[in-house]
Scaffold this motif. Structure first.
Motif, PDB file in Angstrom:
ATOM      1  N   ASP A  47      68.579  34.584  45.579  1.00 32.88           N
ATOM      2  CA  ASP A  47      67.145  34.474  45.295  1.00 32.88           C
ATOM      3  C   ASP A  47      66.326  35.268  46.316  1.00 32.88           C
ATOM      4  OD1 ASP A  47      67.668  32.839  43.131  1.00 32.88           O
ATOM      5  OD2 ASP A  47      67.325  30.984  44.266  1.00 32.88           O
TER       6      ASP A  47
ATOM      7  N   GLN B  70      66.754  38.938  45.551  1.00 35.77           N
ATOM      8  CA  GLN B  70      65.949  39.356  44.400  1.00 35.77           C
ATOM      9  C   GLN B  70      64.503  39.616  44.812  1.00 35.77           C
ATOM     10  OE1 GLN B  70      66.872  36.085  41.714  1.00 35.77           O
ATOM     11  NE2 GLN B  70      67.647  37.577  40.248  1.00 35.77           N
ATOM     12  N   ASN B  71      63.959  38.747  45.633  1.00 37.07           N
ATOM     13  CA  ASN B  71      62.587  38.949  46.118  1.00 37.07           C
ATOM     14  C   ASN B  71      62.480  40.223  46.942  1.00 37.07           C
ATOM     15  OD1 ASN B  71      61.744  36.589  44.907  1.00 37.07           O
ATOM     16  ND2 ASN B  71      62.038  35.372  46.757  1.00 37.07           N
ATOM     17  N   TRP B  72      63.435  40.427  47.814  1.00 38.07           N
ATOM     18  CA  TRP B  72      63.424  41.625  48.646  1.00 38.07           C
ATOM     19  C   TRP B  72      63.595  42.880  47.781  1.00 38.07           C
ATOM     20  CZ3 TRP B  72      67.293  45.273  49.537  1.00 38.07           C
ATOM     21  CH2 TRP B  72      66.984  46.211  50.530  1.00 38.07           C
TER      22      TRP B  72
ATOM     23  N   SER C  44      62.751  43.350  44.668  1.00 34.85           N
ATOM     24  CA  SER C  44      61.548  43.671  43.903  1.00 34.85           C
ATOM     25  C   SER C  44      60.541  44.420  44.774  1.00 34.85           C
ATOM     26  CB  SER C  44      60.941  42.416  43.303  1.00 34.85           C
ATOM     27  OG  SER C  44      60.451  41.581  44.311  1.00 34.85           O
ATOM     28  N   TYR C  45      60.470  44.058  46.037  1.00 33.45           N
ATOM     29  CA  TYR C  45      59.601  44.781  46.971  1.00 33.45           C
ATOM     30  C   TYR C  45      60.174  46.163  47.302  1.00 33.45           C
ATOM     31  CZ  TYR C  45      57.433  46.163  51.349  1.00 33.45           C
ATOM     32  OH  TYR C  45      56.794  46.878  52.333  1.00 33.45           O
TER      33      TYR C  45
END
Length: 65
Positions: free
Chosen positions: A40, A43-45, A47-48
């Protein structure tokens, strides 16, 4: 200790971000070795990190579901 693996995975993905096929392979390897909460975070990293890299965004959608 798990945080070290997550950080290593990020640095590995950054270093191979020029080649989409190698990026895809490293990402698959990371998904298989990281814990669910680390995926998770990844995934956040991602997207950035891939905001201005459309060739890598395709790899993410194929690998992480």
């Amino acid at each position: 200790m798990p945080r070290m693996i997550y950080d290593y995975t990020k640095s590995e993905l950054e270093s191979v971000s020029i080649d989409p096929s190698l990026f895809r392979r490293k990402l698959k390897k990371a998904v298989n070795s990281l814990l669910p909460y680390e995926i998770d975070l990844l995934q956040n990293w991602l997207s950035y990190f891939t905001t201005n890299k459309p060739h890598l965004q395709e790899c993410i959608t194929e690998t992480i579901k």
